[in-house]
Enzyme design. Structure first.
Site, PDB file in Angstrom:
ATOM      1  N   HIS A  48       0.823  -1.228   0.000  1.00  0.00           N
ATOM      2  CA  HIS A  48       0.000   0.000   0.000  1.00  0.00           C
ATOM      3  C   HIS A  48       0.849   1.267   0.000  1.00  0.00           C
ATOM      4  O   HIS A  48       0.707   2.098  -0.919  1.00  0.00           O
ATOM      5  CB  HIS A  48      -0.971  -0.023   1.179  1.00  0.00           C
ATOM      6  N   HIS A  72       4.026   6.815   5.494  1.00  0.00           N
ATOM      7  CA  HIS A  72       2.839   7.488   6.037  1.00  0.00           C
ATOM      8  C   HIS A  72       2.012   6.642   7.002  1.00  0.00           C
ATOM      9  O   HIS A  72       1.256   7.180   7.819  1.00  0.00           O
ATOM     10  CB  HIS A  72       1.953   8.019   4.891  1.00  0.00           C
ATOM     11  N   GLU A  76       1.088   5.005  12.566  1.00  0.00           N
ATOM     12  CA  GLU A  76      -0.281   4.570  12.880  1.00  0.00           C
ATOM     13  C   GLU A  76      -0.395   3.054  13.051  1.00  0.00           C
ATOM     14  O   GLU A  76      -1.165   2.574  13.887  1.00  0.00           O
ATOM     15  CB  GLU A  76      -1.223   5.044  11.760  1.00  0.00           C
ATOM     16  N   ASP A  77       0.379   2.280  12.273  1.00  0.00           N
ATOM     17  CA  ASP A  77       0.147   0.832  12.206  1.00  0.00           C
ATOM     18  C   ASP A  77       1.320  -0.044  12.644  1.00  0.00           C
ATOM     19  O   ASP A  77       1.258  -1.259  12.497  1.00  0.00           O
ATOM     20  CB  ASP A  77      -0.248   0.448  10.765  1.00  0.00           C
ATOM     21  N   ASP A 139      -3.113   8.313  -0.960  1.00  0.00           N
ATOM     22  CA  ASP A 139      -3.467   7.247  -0.023  1.00  0.00           C
ATOM     23  C   ASP A 139      -4.925   6.828  -0.213  1.00  0.00           C
ATOM     24  O   ASP A 139      -5.259   5.649  -0.302  1.00  0.00           O
ATOM     25  CB  ASP A 139      -3.226   7.757   1.401  1.00  0.00           C
ATOM     26  N   ASP A 260     -23.742  16.964 -23.847  1.00  0.00           N
ATOM     27  CA  ASP A 260     -22.284  16.892 -23.828  1.00  0.00           C
ATOM     28  C   ASP A 260     -21.786  15.608 -23.169  1.00  0.00           C
ATOM     29  O   ASP A 260     -20.970  15.649 -22.264  1.00  0.00           O
ATOM     30  CB  ASP A 260     -21.694  18.127 -23.138  1.00  0.00           C
TER      31      ASP A 260
END
Length: 712
Positions: A48, A72, A76-77, A139, A260
């Site tokens: 990812h 990034h 967090e992980d 992301d 259009d």
């Protein structure tokens, strides 16, 4: 999955000064940090951040943005924190990573609260370094591309709605059109799969009716430009299903009425040639009036430049033509990101492209609650534009449908607060006038502000509404303080006791209140009974038995009527009967008003209902209604629509099926007109709110049997 050397070579291809050592270090650091973690697809989690880095490399971003993309999700992980990032990659990258990292979930807070707080953090970080937002968009794009691997349908829809409401408008504001279109279509596929499939089928049918129509028109345009000795590049495409649906919804037209669906872009070397090509096209092909926009002389707020015109082109079909230079096209595709291509890195504090960020930061200052901030921000971002001029000739971009108060607050909040009138094109106009392109707007200011709750109906921008709500909140608090003090003094009098503010202050700690003004406010809004105050001060005294609660509630209600504050349905007196008028069928999302009728209770009407004018209710008794979806028991509301349908076998069956698939139900159906070709039907249907009704109407417009649909 991109290999380390492939990512490095991709960045080197446009940036010879790439920070090779740091980039390689980030690749290895992130891969080891995520270790054996996997995504819902079963792929290694590291795939990812690597794909996010690849998306940004495709847009030719600098090394530090690519490094931030690789890192990034580390904080967090994984077990690493910002200190680790700073030690290994420096302060600049640690600040960028922090800007992209979500806040930890706050205990006991709703998902919406957490979403709003995280978005607030993202925008504050963006105001310091715009690259934070680029990483976040890349992301989100990769997450949307892999969303089908999530099994929870509700979660998929929640993420898709969030993308449509927040991230797609952000991409549009940055001018990153290719990312916006992909985000829109990936989200639309999840939120409205049947509607999207219906549009796809209609597009397929059109292709079969006129095979290779895009290629045929392209060939004609190329021959035309070659004949006129223009150096060019041209390409054509069909509009995406989501953009078609948006046009159907905004313009209230059926699929067959869209002119259009096909768009063609002509790229030339310079601005002069853009206008030359426009003149040549208008000489040879019929121009459709009202379908010309010059974004070269007046660029969009995101910096987009192009000429748009609609012609009765080759093969006698209405087609949209866009004409711009090669450099303009780079900026149309990459938006603000294109400045990295030209080594022209912008500061968010400078330039018109970033004015919307400053406006959103103003909303942060004005909004008390995160959820309120999020709603105002959505309004600020998700709008079409109208361009007006200040008296000095400065160009101001506002959302379509904006009114003078929106202009006033966009100039400065003090101008908005002191507004007493407006001149549009040197003529005095009412504040409810909708601004048009090219208007010159002059705000008339007075010493005393005349701001009232009605101003919320005279504004649509997030900043204006946030400022007005903030002012009204402060005013309401002041009113409650005055009212609370008056109630307390009257309670002392009714108990035949002398009131002393100094003595009252001695019991503040018992009620866990720091300031006497806060105590007055709590009494005024009904949180604390004045009897409890006196009992706390004089526990030995027996108080007179008076129903102070009823007096208090009546005073609060009187005060609310005097200040004309909106009436929330959740704030109604328990047991009061609520009726929804049959003449106009108001539904949640409508602007509605209500008044009390003896022996009937509260009658709710649309604020523009003609029947309301015939009622004998006093204007002072009419109250604006603020819908609160969590606090009323009704789950379905009646709405009436008018449908003009083709007189063909099976038409009624198709119409009923579409309504059922839109999760609505037919209450009543009446045919009023009928001839050989069409018949008109009035249908009462059950809907949850205004958005649900809009979905039903748009779904009906996609049918070949339906000529027109409108709400009655």
């Amino acid at each position: 999955m991109l290999r380390q050397v492939e990512l490095l070579e991709k960045v080197k291809s446009y940036d010879p000064q790439v920070e090779e050592v740091l980039l390689n270090k980030a690749y290895v650091f992130s891969m080891r940090a995520h270790g054996s973690q996997t995504r819902a697809s079963g792929d290694p989690y590291f795939s990812h951040p690597l794909e996010v880095a690849g998306i940004l490399a495709d847009h030719k971003f600098d090394s530090r943005t690519i490094i931030t993309a690789l890192l990034h999700d580390v904080v967090e992980d994984t077990n690493f924190n910002l200190v680790d990032i700073k030690e290994n990659f420096g302060e600049e990258i640690s600040l960028l990573v922090d800007g992209v990292t979500k806040l930890s979930k706050l205990e006991g807070r709703s998902d919406k609260f957490n979403q709003a707080e995280n978005f607030r953090k993202l925008l504050l970080a963006t105001s310091k370094d715009i690259r934070v937002l680029f990483v976040k968009l890349a992301d989100r794009l990769h997450n949307m591309r892999t969303l089908n691997f999530i099994e929870d349908e509700n979660k998929k829809k929640r993420i898709s709605f969030e993308t449509l409401e927040i991230y797609s408008p952000l991409a549009e504001r940055l001018g990153m059109d290719e990312i916006r279109k992909e985000l829109d279509d990936l989200s639309f596929k999840i939120t409205e799969p049947e509607l999207r499939e219906s549009i796809m089928q209609r597009l397929s049918m059109l292709r079969q009716q006129d095979e290779d129509v895009v290629d045929k028109i392209l060939k004609n345009i190329k021959e035309f430009l070659i004949k006129n000795k223009i150096l060019f590049k041209v390409f054509g495409r069909e509009k995406t299903p989501y953009s078609i649906w948006k046009k159907m919804k905004i313009k209230s037209v059926n699929f067959s009425q869209l002119s259009d669906i096909m768009a063609f872009t002509i790229l030339v070397n310079d601005v002069k040639t853009c206008y030359s090509v426009l003149g040549l096209l208008h000489q040879d092909y019929s121009y459709v009036p009202g379908r010309f926009k010059d974004y070269i002389s007046t660029p969009k707020p995101n910096g987009y430049q192009s000429i748009h015109t609609t012609l009765i082109g080759p093969l006698n079909q209405r087609i949209e033509i866009q004409i711009r230079s090669f450099e303009m096209n780079e900026k149309a595709e990459f938006g603000v990101a294109a400045h990295w291509i030209y080594k022209d890195k912008l500061n968010p504090k400078d330039g018109k492209q970033y004015r919307w960020i400053r406006q959103i930061l103003d909303i942060i200052d004005q909004s008390n609650e995160p959820e309120e901030f999020l709603e105002h921000t959505k309004m600020q971002m998700y709008t079409d534009q109208v361009f007006v001029f200040s008296p000095k000739g400065d160009l101001v971009a506002l959302p379509k449908g904006a009114m003078p108060l929106d202009f006033a607050f966009s100039v400065h909040s003090d101008v908005g607060y002191s507004c007493v009138g407006v001149k549009i094109n040197n003529s005095i106009k009412p504040l409810y006038t909708k601004l048009k392109n090219g208007d010159q707007v002059e705000i008339i200011c007075g010493e005393d502000n005349s701001l009232s709750p009605e101003w919320l109906n005279l504004s649509i921008t997030g900043k204006a509404r946030a400022c007005i709500k903030r002012f009204l909140q402060i005013k309401e608090d002041d009113d409650f303080k005055k009212l609370g003090k008056e109630i307390l003094i009257n309670q002392f009098k009714s108990q035949k006791m002398r009131y002393s503010e100094r003595n009252v202050k001695t019991i503040l700690e018992k009620f866990k209140i720091k300031d006497i003004d806060d105590l007055f406010k709590a009494i005024g809004n009904g949180q604390i009974s004045p009897v409890k105050i006196i009992s706390s001060m004089f526990p030995e005294k027996k108080l007179l038995n008076k129903n102070d609660k009823i007096i208090l509630l009546n005073k609060i209600r009187e005060k609310k009527e005097l200040t004309n504050l909106p009436l929330n349905l959740k704030g109604l007196t328990p047991g009061m009967s609520i009726h929804f008028a049959n003449c106009c069928n108001p539904i949640p999302g409508d602007r509605a008003v209500a008044f009390i009728v003896e022996d009937k209770g509260l009658i709710v009407h649309l604020n523009m209902c003609e029947e309301l004018k015939k009622e004998k209710a006093s204007k002072s008794k009419i109250m604006e209604v603020s819908w609160e979806k969590l606090f009323y028991k009704k789950k379905e509301f009646a709405a009436k629509i008018s449908v003009l349908i083709k007189n063909k076998i099976g038409a009624l069956g198709v119409l009923s099926s579409i309504i059922a698939k839109s999760l609505s139900n037919i209450r009543n159906l009446k045919i009023t007109e009928r001839n050989n070709d069409f018949f008109r039907i009035y249908i009462d249907i059950d809907v949850k709110n205004k958005n649900h009704l809009s979905k039903v109407i748009v779904s009906l417009r996609t049918s070949d049997f339906v000529e027109s649909v409108s709400r009655v």
